[in-house]
Scaffold this motif. Structure first.
Motif, PDB file in Angstrom:
ATOM      1  N   SER A  10       0.825  -1.208   0.000  1.00  0.00           N
ATOM      2  CA  SER A  10       0.000   0.000   0.000  1.00  0.00           C
ATOM      3  C   SER A  10       0.859   1.259   0.000  1.00  0.00           C
ATOM      4  CB  SER A  10      -0.928   0.002   1.216  1.00  0.00           C
ATOM      5  OG  SER A  10      -0.161  -0.054   2.404  1.00  0.00           O
ATOM      6  N   LYS A  11       2.167   1.097   0.195  1.00  0.00           N
ATOM      7  CA  LYS A  11       3.074   2.242   0.247  1.00  0.00           C
ATOM      8  C   LYS A  11       3.235   2.868  -1.131  1.00  0.00           C
ATOM      9  CE  LYS A  11       5.623   0.379   4.119  1.00  0.00           C
ATOM     10  NZ  LYS A  11       6.879  -0.188   4.585  1.00  0.00           N
ATOM     11  N   VAL A  12       3.423   4.187  -1.135  1.00  0.00           N
ATOM     12  CA  VAL A  12       3.592   4.943  -2.367  1.00  0.00           C
ATOM     13  C   VAL A  12       4.896   5.720  -2.269  1.00  0.00           C
ATOM     14  CG1 VAL A  12       2.610   6.766  -3.817  1.00  0.00           C
ATOM     15  CG2 VAL A  12       1.096   5.186  -2.620  1.00  0.00           C
ATOM     16  N   GLY A  13       5.592   5.844  -3.394  1.00  0.00           N
ATOM     17  CA  GLY A  13       6.801   6.662  -3.414  1.00  0.00           C
ATOM     18  C   GLY A  13       7.939   5.973  -4.144  1.00  0.00           C
ATOM     19  N   ASP A  14       8.951   6.765  -4.416  1.00  0.00           N
ATOM     20  CA  ASP A  14      10.138   6.228  -5.081  1.00  0.00           C
ATOM     21  C   ASP A  14      10.777   5.168  -4.199  1.00  0.00           C
ATOM     22  OD1 ASP A  14       9.805   7.931  -7.214  1.00  0.00           O
ATOM     23  OD2 ASP A  14      11.182   9.443  -6.439  1.00  0.00           O
ATOM     24  N   GLY A  15      11.157   4.089  -4.813  1.00  0.00           N
ATOM     25  CA  GLY A  15      11.884   3.055  -4.102  1.00  0.00           C
ATOM     26  C   GLY A  15      11.044   1.944  -3.505  1.00  0.00           C
ATOM     27  N   VAL A  16       9.721   2.052  -3.548  1.00  0.00           N
ATOM     28  CA  VAL A  16       8.884   1.000  -2.946  1.00  0.00           C
ATOM     29  C   VAL A  16       9.080  -0.317  -3.686  1.00  0.00           C
ATOM     30  CG1 VAL A  16       6.518   0.247  -2.471  1.00  0.00           C
ATOM     31  CG2 VAL A  16       7.187   2.613  -2.026  1.00  0.00           C
ATOM     32  N   ARG A  17       8.976  -0.289  -5.012  1.00  0.00           N
ATOM     33  CA  ARG A  17       9.132  -1.535  -5.786  1.00  0.00           C
ATOM     34  C   ARG A  17      10.542  -2.098  -5.633  1.00  0.00           C
ATOM     35  NH1 ARG A  17       6.849  -0.676 -11.724  1.00  0.00           N
ATOM     36  NH2 ARG A  17       6.939  -2.933 -11.815  1.00  0.00           N
ATOM     37  N   GLN A  18      11.552  -1.219  -5.588  1.00  0.00           N
ATOM     38  CA  GLN A  18      12.927  -1.676  -5.439  1.00  0.00           C
ATOM     39  C   GLN A  18      13.138  -2.336  -4.079  1.00  0.00           C
ATOM     40  OE1 GLN A  18      11.842   1.054  -6.803  1.00  0.00           O
ATOM     41  NE2 GLN A  18      13.023   1.520  -8.617  1.00  0.00           N
ATOM     42  N   ALA A  19      12.536  -1.757  -3.037  1.00  0.00           N
ATOM     43  CA  ALA A  19      12.637  -2.344  -1.703  1.00  0.00           C
ATOM     44  C   ALA A  19      11.955  -3.716  -1.665  1.00  0.00           C
ATOM     45  CB  ALA A  19      12.034  -1.410  -0.652  1.00  0.00           C
ATOM     46  N   LEU A  91      10.451  -5.611 -12.706  1.00  0.00           N
ATOM     47  CA  LEU A  91      10.268  -4.231 -12.269  1.00  0.00           C
ATOM     48  C   LEU A  91       9.866  -3.322 -13.420  1.00  0.00           C
ATOM     49  CD1 LEU A  91      13.224  -3.775  -9.752  1.00  0.00           C
ATOM     50  CD2 LEU A  91      10.805  -4.167  -9.263  1.00  0.00           C
ATOM     51  N   THR A  92       9.367  -3.910 -14.500  1.00  0.00           N
ATOM     52  CA  THR A  92       8.878  -3.117 -15.622  1.00  0.00           C
ATOM     53  C   THR A  92       7.359  -3.115 -15.607  1.00  0.00           C
ATOM     54  OG1 THR A  92       8.729  -4.899 -17.268  1.00  0.00           O
ATOM     55  CG2 THR A  92      10.896  -3.869 -16.964  1.00  0.00           C
ATOM     56  N   ASP A  93       6.763  -2.320 -16.478  1.00  0.00           N
ATOM     57  CA  ASP A  93       5.300  -2.237 -16.536  1.00  0.00           C
ATOM     58  C   ASP A  93       4.683  -3.201 -17.533  1.00  0.00           C
ATOM     59  OD1 ASP A  93       5.210  -0.306 -14.561  1.00  0.00           O
ATOM     60  OD2 ASP A  93       5.314   1.358 -15.985  1.00  0.00           O
ATOM     61  N   GLN A  94       5.510  -4.014 -18.192  1.00  0.00           N
ATOM     62  CA  GLN A  94       5.015  -5.006 -19.144  1.00  0.00           C
ATOM     63  C   GLN A  94       5.493  -6.394 -18.728  1.00  0.00           C
ATOM     64  OE1 GLN A  94       7.116  -2.409 -20.515  1.00  0.00           O
ATOM     65  NE2 GLN A  94       5.332  -1.092 -20.612  1.00  0.00           N
ATOM     66  N   VAL A  95       4.796  -7.405 -19.241  1.00  0.00           N
ATOM     67  CA  VAL A  95       5.243  -8.778 -19.041  1.00  0.00           C
ATOM     68  C   VAL A  95       6.378  -9.031 -20.032  1.00  0.00           C
ATOM     69  CG1 VAL A  95       4.610 -11.210 -19.200  1.00  0.00           C
ATOM     70  CG2 VAL A  95       2.951  -9.544 -18.314  1.00  0.00           C
ATOM     71  N   PRO A  96       7.557  -9.416 -19.548  1.00  0.00           N
ATOM     72  CA  PRO A  96       8.658  -9.700 -20.476  1.00  0.00           C
ATOM     73  C   PRO A  96       8.324 -10.900 -21.360  1.00  0.00           C
ATOM     74  CG  PRO A  96       9.457  -9.525 -18.211  1.00  0.00           C
ATOM     75  CD  PRO A  96       7.961  -9.544 -18.154  1.00  0.00           C
ATOM     76  N   ASN A 114      -0.889   4.484 -10.913  1.00  0.00           N
ATOM     77  CA  ASN A 114      -0.384   4.047 -12.221  1.00  0.00           C
ATOM     78  C   ASN A 114       0.236   2.656 -12.137  1.00  0.00           C
ATOM     79  OD1 ASN A 114       1.759   5.175 -10.702  1.00  0.00           O
ATOM     80  ND2 ASN A 114       2.951   5.530 -12.551  1.00  0.00           N
ATOM     81  N   GLU A 115       0.910   2.337 -11.029  1.00  0.00           N
ATOM     82  CA  GLU A 115       1.497   1.005 -10.876  1.00  0.00           C
ATOM     83  C   GLU A 115       0.418  -0.042 -10.653  1.00  0.00           C
ATOM     84  OE1 GLU A 115       4.757   0.749  -8.149  1.00  0.00           O
ATOM     85  OE2 GLU A 115       5.716   2.523  -9.005  1.00  0.00           O
ATOM     86  N   ARG A 116      -0.616   0.315  -9.910  1.00  0.00           N
ATOM     87  CA  ARG A 116      -1.735  -0.614  -9.697  1.00  0.00           C
ATOM     88  C   ARG A 116      -2.413  -0.948 -11.024  1.00  0.00           C
ATOM     89  NH1 ARG A 116      -2.915  -2.934  -4.475  1.00  0.00           N
ATOM     90  NH2 ARG A 116      -1.472  -1.823  -3.143  1.00  0.00           N
ATOM     91  N   GLN A 117      -2.641   0.088 -11.854  1.00  0.00           N
ATOM     92  CA  GLN A 117      -3.301  -0.131 -13.151  1.00  0.00           C
ATOM     93  C   GLN A 117      -2.443  -1.026 -14.053  1.00  0.00           C
ATOM     94  OE1 GLN A 117      -6.343   0.498 -14.024  1.00  0.00           O
ATOM     95  NE2 GLN A 117      -6.048  -0.332 -16.044  1.00  0.00           N
ATOM     96  N   ALA A 118      -1.149  -0.731 -14.147  1.00  0.00           N
ATOM     97  CA  ALA A 118      -0.257  -1.556 -14.966  1.00  0.00           C
ATOM     98  C   ALA A 118      -0.196  -2.973 -14.405  1.00  0.00           C
ATOM     99  CB  ALA A 118       1.139  -0.932 -15.028  1.00  0.00           C
ATOM    100  N   GLY A 119      -0.225  -3.106 -13.094  1.00  0.00           N
ATOM    101  CA  GLY A 119      -0.218  -4.420 -12.461  1.00  0.00           C
ATOM    102  C   GLY A 119      -1.464  -5.223 -12.786  1.00  0.00           C
ATOM    103  N   ARG A 120      -2.614  -4.556 -12.822  1.00  0.00           N
ATOM    104  CA  ARG A 120      -3.862  -5.245 -13.187  1.00  0.00           C
ATOM    105  C   ARG A 120      -3.787  -5.794 -14.614  1.00  0.00           C
ATOM    106  NH1 ARG A 120      -6.044  -0.500 -10.692  1.00  0.00           N
ATOM    107  NH2 ARG A 120      -6.679  -1.013  -8.570  1.00  0.00           N
ATOM    108  N   GLN A 121      -3.197  -5.022 -15.504  1.00  0.00           N
ATOM    109  CA  GLN A 121      -3.052  -5.479 -16.890  1.00  0.00           C
ATOM    110  C   GLN A 121      -2.144  -6.704 -16.964  1.00  0.00           C
ATOM    111  OE1 GLN A 121      -1.721  -1.995 -19.017  1.00  0.00           O
ATOM    112  NE2 GLN A 121      -3.764  -1.107 -19.082  1.00  0.00           N
ATOM    113  N   ARG A 122      -1.043  -6.685 -16.217  1.00  0.00           N
ATOM    114  CA  ARG A 122      -0.150  -7.850 -16.209  1.00  0.00           C
ATOM    115  C   ARG A 122      -0.846  -9.045 -15.565  1.00  0.00           C
ATOM    116  NH1 ARG A 122       3.178  -3.869 -14.408  1.00  0.00           N
ATOM    117  NH2 ARG A 122       3.655  -4.862 -12.405  1.00  0.00           N
ATOM    118  N   PHE A 123      -1.606  -8.818 -14.499  1.00  0.00           N
ATOM    119  CA  PHE A 123      -2.351  -9.891 -13.846  1.00  0.00           C
ATOM    120  C   PHE A 123      -3.290 -10.560 -14.847  1.00  0.00           C
ATOM    121  CE2 PHE A 123      -5.743 -11.777 -11.408  1.00  0.00           C
ATOM    122  CZ  PHE A 123      -5.094 -12.331 -10.313  1.00  0.00           C
TER     123      PHE A 123
END
Length: 139
Positions: A10-19, A91-96, A114-123
């Motif tokens: 649920s966290k938002v901000g730079d570095g969340v996905r990297q962490a 860590l990209t917005d598309q499925v490799p 924006n990350e949630r929306q891209a994640g839904r598409q990959r899901f």
């Protein structure tokens, strides 16, 4: 068949996905697995390399850039992950295109809209193609 797990924060901000990626890579490494972290581009891979050396201050994750060496955790980008086929952290917005080569795929999703929306598409992509998909809420 490739198993896909979405790790949701649920966290938002730079570095969340990297962490999240560091956390999942560390866990996989402790299980004796090899990890390929798929980055957006070379600059992203180099930034992640820098970040992985800086934090967390209490841990170490043996890693290398794909173009610069071998390690249990490889940070790469582009269409070819090389010989890797165990755990993919995307860590990209598309499925490799190569995702199905891996035994496991981990998708990192922060609370940013924006990350949630891209994640839904990959899901949907994974689910429509019959991949077993699970989710884990990490807070």
């Amino acid at each position: 068949m490739t198993e896909v797990t979405f790790y949701l924060s649920s966290k938002v901000g730079d570095g969340v996905r990297q962490a999240l990626a560091w956390r999942i890579a560390d866990k996989a490494l402790k299980q004796g697995r090899l990890v390929y972290v798929h980055c957006q581009n070379e600059a992203h891979a180099r930034q992640l390399d820098h970040d992985f050396w800086q934090s967390p201050k209490t841990g170490f994750l043996p890693h290398a850039l794909h173009s610069e060496g071998q390690a249990p955790v490889i940070l790469g980008h582009g269409p070819d992950p090389g010989e890797h086929h165990d755990v993919l952290i995307n860590l990209t917005d598309q499925v490799p295109d190569f995702a199905s080569r891996f035994q496991r795929v981990a998708e990192m999703i922060s609370g940013a809209d924006n990350e949630r929306q891209a994640g839904r598409q990959r899901f949907r992509f994974y689910r429509e193609r019959g991949f077993p998909v699970t989710t884990h809420e990490l807070g």
